[in-house]
Design a protein around this motif. Structure first.
Motif, PDB file in Angstrom:
ATOM      1  N   CYS A 125      55.951  11.668  78.032  1.00 30.24           N
ATOM      2  CA  CYS A 125      55.402  10.391  77.822  1.00 30.24           C
ATOM      3  C   CYS A 125      54.800   9.595  78.971  1.00 30.24           C
ATOM      4  O   CYS A 125      55.534   9.668  79.813  1.00 30.24           O
ATOM      5  CB  CYS A 125      56.561   9.096  77.273  1.00 30.24           C
ATOM      6  SG  CYS A 125      57.117   9.665  75.606  1.00 30.24           S
ATOM      7  N   TYR A 126      53.387   9.054  79.046  1.00 26.58           N
ATOM      8  CA  TYR A 126      52.883   8.881  80.443  1.00 26.58           C
ATOM      9  C   TYR A 126      51.965   7.885  80.127  1.00 26.58           C
ATOM     10  O   TYR A 126      50.809   8.113  79.723  1.00 26.58           O
ATOM     11  CB  TYR A 126      52.244  10.300  80.649  1.00 26.58           C
ATOM     12  CG  TYR A 126      51.720  10.248  82.072  1.00 26.58           C
ATOM     13  CD1 TYR A 126      52.257   9.422  83.180  1.00 26.58           C
ATOM     14  CD2 TYR A 126      50.647  11.053  82.619  1.00 26.58           C
ATOM     15  CE1 TYR A 126      51.782   9.515  84.463  1.00 26.58           C
ATOM     16  CE2 TYR A 126      50.318  10.976  83.863  1.00 26.58           C
ATOM     17  CZ  TYR A 126      50.693  10.291  84.772  1.00 26.58           C
ATOM     18  OH  TYR A 126      50.250  10.335  86.114  1.00 26.58           O
ATOM     19  N   SER A 127      52.671   6.734  80.328  1.00 26.29           N
ATOM     20  CA  SER A 127      51.668   5.304  80.260  1.00 26.29           C
ATOM     21  C   SER A 127      51.400   4.713  78.784  1.00 26.29           C
ATOM     22  O   SER A 127      51.807   5.357  77.734  1.00 26.29           O
ATOM     23  CB  SER A 127      50.512   5.363  81.124  1.00 26.29           C
ATOM     24  OG  SER A 127      49.408   5.966  80.472  1.00 26.29           O
ATOM     25  N   LEU A 128      50.875   3.509  78.900  1.00 24.98           N
ATOM     26  CA  LEU A 128      50.342   3.045  77.350  1.00 24.98           C
ATOM     27  C   LEU A 128      49.005   3.781  77.156  1.00 24.98           C
ATOM     28  O   LEU A 128      48.185   4.237  77.769  1.00 24.98           O
ATOM     29  CB  LEU A 128      50.187   1.528  77.707  1.00 24.98           C
ATOM     30  CG  LEU A 128      51.420   0.795  78.034  1.00 24.98           C
ATOM     31  CD1 LEU A 128      50.914  -0.732  78.406  1.00 24.98           C
ATOM     32  CD2 LEU A 128      52.570   0.850  77.270  1.00 24.98           C
ATOM     33  N   ASN A 129      49.028   3.808  75.610  1.00 23.62           N
ATOM     34  CA  ASN A 129      47.830   4.367  75.141  1.00 23.62           C
ATOM     35  C   ASN A 129      46.749   3.282  74.841  1.00 23.62           C
ATOM     36  O   ASN A 129      46.891   2.172  75.604  1.00 23.62           O
ATOM     37  CB  ASN A 129      48.207   4.942  73.843  1.00 23.62           C
ATOM     38  CG  ASN A 129      48.776   4.357  72.623  1.00 23.62           C
ATOM     39  OD1 ASN A 129      48.498   3.133  72.825  1.00 23.62           O
ATOM     40  ND2 ASN A 129      49.511   4.808  72.016  1.00 23.62           N
ATOM     41  N   SER A 181      48.263   0.120  83.378  1.00 20.20           N
ATOM     42  CA  SER A 181      48.473   1.316  83.528  1.00 20.20           C
ATOM     43  C   SER A 181      48.103   2.349  82.296  1.00 20.20           C
ATOM     44  O   SER A 181      49.259   2.610  81.887  1.00 20.20           O
ATOM     45  CB  SER A 181      49.773   1.648  84.298  1.00 20.20           C
ATOM     46  OG  SER A 181      50.720   1.374  83.460  1.00 20.20           O
ATOM     47  N   ARG A 182      46.789   2.720  82.212  1.00 20.75           N
ATOM     48  CA  ARG A 182      46.767   3.212  80.785  1.00 20.75           C
ATOM     49  C   ARG A 182      46.116   4.686  81.101  1.00 20.75           C
ATOM     50  O   ARG A 182      45.381   4.741  82.045  1.00 20.75           O
ATOM     51  CB  ARG A 182      45.926   2.411  79.794  1.00 20.75           C
ATOM     52  CG  ARG A 182      46.698   1.196  79.217  1.00 20.75           C
ATOM     53  CD  ARG A 182      45.731   0.216  78.562  1.00 20.75           C
ATOM     54  NE  ARG A 182      46.362  -0.942  78.089  1.00 20.75           N
ATOM     55  CZ  ARG A 182      47.002  -1.196  77.163  1.00 20.75           C
ATOM     56  NH1 ARG A 182      47.158   0.065  76.264  1.00 20.75           N
ATOM     57  NH2 ARG A 182      47.614  -2.294  76.620  1.00 20.75           N
ATOM     58  N   ASN A 183      46.403   5.785  80.405  1.00 17.23           N
ATOM     59  CA  ASN A 183      45.551   6.947  80.116  1.00 17.23           C
ATOM     60  C   ASN A 183      45.705   7.699  81.551  1.00 17.23           C
ATOM     61  O   ASN A 183      44.705   8.213  81.862  1.00 17.23           O
ATOM     62  CB  ASN A 183      44.078   6.591  79.662  1.00 17.23           C
ATOM     63  CG  ASN A 183      44.359   6.004  78.336  1.00 17.23           C
ATOM     64  OD1 ASN A 183      44.746   6.519  77.441  1.00 17.23           O
ATOM     65  ND2 ASN A 183      43.369   4.950  78.220  1.00 17.23           N
ATOM     66  N   PHE A 184      46.724   7.564  82.086  1.00 18.67           N
ATOM     67  CA  PHE A 184      47.003   8.548  83.375  1.00 18.67           C
ATOM     68  C   PHE A 184      46.564   9.737  83.270  1.00 18.67           C
ATOM     69  O   PHE A 184      47.066  10.304  82.152  1.00 18.67           O
ATOM     70  CB  PHE A 184      48.163   8.161  84.089  1.00 18.67           C
ATOM     71  CG  PHE A 184      48.471   6.761  84.817  1.00 18.67           C
ATOM     72  CD1 PHE A 184      47.207   6.234  85.330  1.00 18.67           C
ATOM     73  CD2 PHE A 184      49.606   6.446  85.080  1.00 18.67           C
ATOM     74  CE1 PHE A 184      47.543   4.895  85.674  1.00 18.67           C
ATOM     75  CE2 PHE A 184      49.742   5.274  85.857  1.00 18.67           C
ATOM     76  CZ  PHE A 184      48.694   4.396  86.159  1.00 18.67           C
ATOM     77  N   LYS A 185      45.976  10.557  84.178  1.00 16.74           N
ATOM     78  CA  LYS A 185      45.879  12.154  83.788  1.00 16.74           C
ATOM     79  C   LYS A 185      47.030  12.942  84.752  1.00 16.74           C
ATOM     80  O   LYS A 185      47.370  12.425  85.871  1.00 16.74           O
ATOM     81  CB  LYS A 185      44.486  12.723  84.303  1.00 16.74           C
ATOM     82  CG  LYS A 185      43.432  11.549  83.508  1.00 16.74           C
ATOM     83  CD  LYS A 185      43.662  11.828  82.052  1.00 16.74           C
ATOM     84  CE  LYS A 185      42.504  10.910  81.195  1.00 16.74           C
ATOM     85  NZ  LYS A 185      42.884  11.169  79.587  1.00 16.74           N
ATOM     86  N   VAL A 186      47.272  13.788  84.201  1.00 18.81           N
ATOM     87  CA  VAL A 186      48.188  14.861  85.235  1.00 18.81           C
ATOM     88  C   VAL A 186      46.997  16.062  86.001  1.00 18.81           C
ATOM     89  O   VAL A 186      46.240  16.293  85.445  1.00 18.81           O
ATOM     90  CB  VAL A 186      49.028  15.896  84.091  1.00 18.81           C
ATOM     91  CG1 VAL A 186      49.585  16.770  84.676  1.00 18.81           C
ATOM     92  CG2 VAL A 186      50.003  15.123  83.272  1.00 18.81           C
TER      93      VAL A 186
END
Length: 335
Positions: free
Chosen positions: A138-142, A227-232
């Motif tokens: 789970c990684y930030s808001l969508n 902080s939305r849609n961060f990328k790995v």
């Protein structure tokens, strides 16, 4: 307080004793792969490798805590950059997410000071050591727009996942988590974590577990709605003589580099910061021409603190296997 000066004799790599935490979502990786101690068949979730209460287990400072040395020796051991902090500022962990961790958020510095009377918030990053096939975090808001009031209501109704982005991860991935980012490790992921020395966590969703508090009011305050849609990321290394160096993260609070050593790496601790070394794989030795305690062995799971501006050398035990070490410090400009 006047800080004492560390002599050339006592300035040496400090080997740190891990602190292991049993948690509901942990497993046996820390025991089986790193030899961490705990009750038989206990769920071991976190091994704290370096933090303010870490105990030194070698040399003249054996038995003392990093917090005590920080107060006593200051910049001469930890570097001038560390002296802008009221206490030892970093925390290094191994985490075994055998089951899903809670979806959570951490405050930034200002909010930690205001809500918890603690000097640091918690910005962190993960380096993925292992991940099962198909693993996601789970990684930030969508992209679904939501106000703080709507997020609070979703937390109360156990419906927060509707607003949370799921992102696939694999071995070698880098995940940067600024304070205020909604996030969770999920089942089947092992990570190295570097963070500010703060354990303030606001739990927002817990996968149906019963009896654990949700921190609705503080948690919603802490969420960064932007902080939305961060990328790995999955970065590539730079070849040097005898080793590869890959910068994993560089932010306002810390910098970290992965060294993959084929034979030998001659390095120097940051000029204005201590350096933390954590061994991810392989075996070897650490040496320094200025210290009587060298050489010291390096094995998987070891963490050492290198005093500021200190020369050292990392050697593999067997050149057919890479010695993999993450080095972290407070500033850029490391050589």
């Amino acid at each position: 307080m006047n800080k004492e000066t560390v002599s050339a004799i006592t300035k040496y790599p400090l080997r740190l004793e891990p602190y292991v935490k049993e948690v509901v979502w942990g497993g046996r990786w820390l025991a089986n792969k790193l030899g961490r101690k705990g009750a038989e068949r206990a769920n071991l979730g976190e091994s704290w490798e370096a933090y303010s209460n870490s105990i030194i287990i070698n040399g003249d400072f054996c038995g003392e805590k990093l917090a005590e040395l920080f107060d006593t020796y200051g910049a001469s051991l930890f570097g001038a950059a560390a002296m802008s902090y009221p206490k030892f500022p970093l925390l290094v962990k191994f985490i075994d997410a055998h089951q899903n961790l809670s979806v959570q958020v951490h405050p930034d510095d200002a909010m930690a000071q205001r809500l918890e009377n603690y000097p640091f918030g918690k910005t962190e990053f993960w380096y993925v050591i292992e991940a099962k096939e198909g693993a996601e975090i789970c990684y930030s808001l969508n992209d679904i727009s939501a106000s703080r009031e709507e997020l609070a209501e979703a937390i109360r109704r156990d419906d927060l996942l509707r607003f949370v982005q799921r992102t696939p991860v694999k071995k070698g991935d880098v995940v940067f988590l600024p304070a205020g980012t909604v996030h969770a490790l999920t089942e089947g992921i092992i990570v190295y974590e570097l963070q500010q020395d703060c354990d303030i966590t606001y739990r927002l969703y817990d996968w149906g577990r019963v009896g654990r508090e949700m921190h609705v009011e503080k948690g919603v305050q802490a969420i960064d709605l932007t902080s939305r849609n961060f990328k790995v990321s999955h970065t590539e290394g730079v070849r040097h003589e005898g080793y590869w160096a890959t910068e994993l993260v560089d932010c306002d609070f810390f910098t970290a580099t992965l060294w993959q050593i084929e034979k030998q790496a001659q390095l120097k601790a940051a000029p204005r910061s201590f350096t933390l070394l954590t061994v991810l794989g392989g075996e070897g030795e650490i040496r320094s021409p200025t210290d009587e305690f060298m050489p010291q062995p390096l094995n998987k799971g070891d963490t050492l603190l290198i005093p500021t501006d200190m020369d050292y050398e990392l050697d593999t035990k067997d050149s057919s296997y890479l010695l993999e070490i993450i080095g972290s410090w407070l500033e850029t400009g490391h050589r």
